[in-house]
Scaffold this motif. Structure first.
Motif, PDB file in Angstrom:
ATOM      1  N   TRP A 193     -34.496 -48.995  88.883  1.00  0.00           N
ATOM      2  CA  TRP A 193     -34.548 -49.222  87.485  1.00  0.00           C
ATOM      3  C   TRP A 193     -33.313 -48.220  86.936  1.00  0.00           C
ATOM      4  O   TRP A 193     -32.226 -48.555  86.280  1.00  0.00           O
ATOM      5  CB  TRP A 193     -35.717 -49.196  86.724  1.00  0.00           C
ATOM      6  CG  TRP A 193     -36.519 -50.221  86.784  1.00  0.00           C
ATOM      7  CD1 TRP A 193     -36.535 -51.467  87.164  1.00  0.00           C
ATOM      8  CD2 TRP A 193     -37.871 -50.010  86.900  1.00  0.00           C
ATOM      9  NE1 TRP A 193     -37.549 -52.151  87.233  1.00  0.00           N
ATOM     10  CE2 TRP A 193     -38.615 -51.268  86.921  1.00  0.00           C
ATOM     11  CE3 TRP A 193     -38.909 -49.255  86.657  1.00  0.00           C
ATOM     12  CZ2 TRP A 193     -40.094 -51.550  87.211  1.00  0.00           C
ATOM     13  CZ3 TRP A 193     -40.437 -49.391  86.699  1.00  0.00           C
ATOM     14  CH2 TRP A 193     -40.823 -50.573  86.885  1.00  0.00           C
ATOM     15  N   SER A 194     -33.560 -46.942  87.311  1.00  0.00           N
ATOM     16  CA  SER A 194     -32.324 -45.795  87.096  1.00  0.00           C
ATOM     17  C   SER A 194     -30.927 -46.238  87.412  1.00  0.00           C
ATOM     18  O   SER A 194     -30.114 -46.164  86.648  1.00  0.00           O
ATOM     19  CB  SER A 194     -32.867 -44.724  87.524  1.00  0.00           C
ATOM     20  OG  SER A 194     -31.982 -43.599  87.239  1.00  0.00           O
ATOM     21  N   LYS A 195     -30.892 -46.634  88.822  1.00  0.00           N
ATOM     22  CA  LYS A 195     -29.702 -46.941  89.296  1.00  0.00           C
ATOM     23  C   LYS A 195     -28.933 -48.178  88.571  1.00  0.00           C
ATOM     24  O   LYS A 195     -27.717 -48.129  88.176  1.00  0.00           O
ATOM     25  CB  LYS A 195     -29.700 -47.303  90.617  1.00  0.00           C
ATOM     26  CG  LYS A 195     -30.034 -46.111  91.775  1.00  0.00           C
ATOM     27  CD  LYS A 195     -30.199 -46.415  93.197  1.00  0.00           C
ATOM     28  CE  LYS A 195     -28.991 -46.993  93.766  1.00  0.00           C
ATOM     29  NZ  LYS A 195     -29.090 -47.167  95.165  1.00  0.00           N
ATOM     30  N   MET A 196     -29.805 -49.228  88.011  1.00  0.00           N
ATOM     31  CA  MET A 196     -29.352 -50.270  87.573  1.00  0.00           C
ATOM     32  C   MET A 196     -28.754 -50.073  86.168  1.00  0.00           C
ATOM     33  O   MET A 196     -27.763 -50.418  85.739  1.00  0.00           O
ATOM     34  CB  MET A 196     -30.335 -51.767  87.368  1.00  0.00           C
ATOM     35  CG  MET A 196     -30.691 -52.213  88.758  1.00  0.00           C
ATOM     36  SD  MET A 196     -29.402 -52.622  89.808  1.00  0.00           S
ATOM     37  CE  MET A 196     -28.844 -54.197  88.722  1.00  0.00           C
ATOM     38  N   ARG A 197     -29.600 -49.182  85.473  1.00  0.00           N
ATOM     39  CA  ARG A 197     -29.170 -48.864  84.204  1.00  0.00           C
ATOM     40  C   ARG A 197     -27.887 -47.993  84.218  1.00  0.00           C
ATOM     41  O   ARG A 197     -26.992 -48.064  83.058  1.00  0.00           O
ATOM     42  CB  ARG A 197     -30.212 -47.775  83.254  1.00  0.00           C
ATOM     43  CG  ARG A 197     -31.239 -48.791  82.909  1.00  0.00           C
ATOM     44  CD  ARG A 197     -32.469 -47.990  81.988  1.00  0.00           C
ATOM     45  NE  ARG A 197     -32.983 -46.830  82.700  1.00  0.00           N
ATOM     46  CZ  ARG A 197     -34.042 -46.906  83.466  1.00  0.00           C
ATOM     47  NH1 ARG A 197     -34.803 -47.879  83.487  1.00  0.00           N
ATOM     48  NH2 ARG A 197     -34.425 -45.770  83.815  1.00  0.00           N
ATOM     49  N   GLU A 198     -27.947 -47.034  85.374  1.00  0.00           N
ATOM     50  CA  GLU A 198     -26.665 -46.429  85.515  1.00  0.00           C
ATOM     51  C   GLU A 198     -25.428 -47.224  85.785  1.00  0.00           C
ATOM     52  O   GLU A 198     -24.366 -46.948  85.305  1.00  0.00           O
ATOM     53  CB  GLU A 198     -26.752 -45.438  86.709  1.00  0.00           C
ATOM     54  CG  GLU A 198     -25.520 -44.257  86.857  1.00  0.00           C
ATOM     55  CD  GLU A 198     -26.026 -43.537  87.994  1.00  0.00           C
ATOM     56  OE1 GLU A 198     -25.687 -42.149  87.715  1.00  0.00           O
ATOM     57  OE2 GLU A 198     -26.439 -43.972  89.083  1.00  0.00           O
ATOM     58  N   TYR A 199     -25.488 -48.145  86.476  1.00  0.00           N
ATOM     59  CA  TYR A 199     -24.381 -49.066  86.694  1.00  0.00           C
ATOM     60  C   TYR A 199     -23.920 -49.683  85.380  1.00  0.00           C
ATOM     61  O   TYR A 199     -22.727 -49.806  85.257  1.00  0.00           O
ATOM     62  CB  TYR A 199     -24.768 -50.253  87.706  1.00  0.00           C
ATOM     63  CG  TYR A 199     -25.170 -49.751  89.086  1.00  0.00           C
ATOM     64  CD1 TYR A 199     -24.275 -48.990  89.671  1.00  0.00           C
ATOM     65  CD2 TYR A 199     -26.120 -50.384  89.650  1.00  0.00           C
ATOM     66  CE1 TYR A 199     -24.437 -48.521  90.889  1.00  0.00           C
ATOM     67  CE2 TYR A 199     -26.375 -49.910  90.939  1.00  0.00           C
ATOM     68  CZ  TYR A 199     -25.446 -49.006  91.774  1.00  0.00           C
ATOM     69  OH  TYR A 199     -25.545 -48.615  92.990  1.00  0.00           O
ATOM     70  N   ILE A 200     -24.799 -50.221  84.576  1.00  0.00           N
ATOM     71  CA  ILE A 200     -24.676 -50.819  83.363  1.00  0.00           C
ATOM     72  C   ILE A 200     -23.926 -49.912  82.318  1.00  0.00           C
ATOM     73  O   ILE A 200     -22.940 -50.047  81.765  1.00  0.00           O
ATOM     74  CB  ILE A 200     -25.780 -51.681  82.587  1.00  0.00           C
ATOM     75  CG1 ILE A 200     -26.183 -52.756  83.643  1.00  0.00           C
ATOM     76  CG2 ILE A 200     -25.272 -52.041  81.215  1.00  0.00           C
ATOM     77  CD1 ILE A 200     -25.245 -53.759  83.755  1.00  0.00           C
ATOM     78  N   THR A 201     -24.405 -48.794  82.358  1.00  0.00           N
ATOM     79  CA  THR A 201     -23.832 -47.497  81.173  1.00  0.00           C
ATOM     80  C   THR A 201     -22.668 -47.338  81.836  1.00  0.00           C
ATOM     81  O   THR A 201     -21.642 -46.876  80.982  1.00  0.00           O
ATOM     82  CB  THR A 201     -24.901 -46.437  81.435  1.00  0.00           C
ATOM     83  OG1 THR A 201     -25.937 -47.016  81.154  1.00  0.00           O
ATOM     84  CG2 THR A 201     -24.308 -45.251  80.588  1.00  0.00           C
TER      85      THR A 201
END
Length: 191
Positions: free
Chosen positions: A132-140
């Protein structure tokens, strides 16, 4: 020759330059680096996950080969994100004009760019919190579309710029929407 084992202290931090040196010296290791410099050594995936990941990569590659709209990348590709992290999505894609704006030197290393599209396929060793953290990081950091595929629970989380995460239960296909026009991932082999 026996490969030496490596023990990393929990709070071990490395710079981007040190990370590039470590990655070059340890090409058989799957490494990532957080924006704060924490080194992450990821175990290899199991055979089932590796096979399914190859199917995802293959479908993305074939669509891109036919459309020539960008560049597709496999799980061994590292990107230096705008926040300073060095990440390797399981599959990714970058629009051609963004890729061509990079210098040849930038393309040959950890390209300083966040892919437009990313896929993370949950393996047995992955925690959902980390993914979840990685996915949010990609979008950010600029990804327009991301898919987190959770084979264990037969769910897909779809991440998009400026929108809430959409969760699909046991879908058979995923649409690349307007980011990857005409791309539809067939999930039959992934499940």
């Amino acid at each position: 020759m026996v490969n030496p084992t490596i023990a990393i202290p929990k709070a071990f931090k490395v710079t981007h330059e040190q990370f590039k040196e470590l990655a070059a010296a340890n090409r058989d290791l799957r490494l990532e680096r957080t924006a704060t410099g924490e080194l992450i050594i990821m175990p290899p995936t199991g055979s089932e996950t590796g096979n399914r990941n190859l199917d995802i990569e293959g479908q993305l590659w074939l669509w891109n080969r036919q459309t020539k709209l960008g560049k597709a990348f496999n799980s061994s590709t590292g990107f230096h994100l705008p926040n300073g992290a060095d990440r390797s999505p399981d599959a990714s894609w970058i629009k051609l004009e963004r890729w061509e704006a990079l210098t040849q030197e930038e393309r040959e290393g950890f390209a300083p760019i966040c892919p437009d599209f990313v896929v993370e396929l949950r393996s047995a060793s992955d925690s959902m919190e980390t993914l979840w953290s990685k996915m949010r990081e990609y979008i950010t950091n600029g990804a327009s579309l991301g898919w987190l595929i959770d084979r264990k629970n037969r769910k897909v989380e779809i991440y998009r710029q400026g929108r809430n995460v959409e969760i699909l239960e046991n879908p058979t296909t995923l649409s690349g929407e307007d980011i990857l026009p005409g791309f539809n991932l067939d999930l039959k082999e992934v499940w």
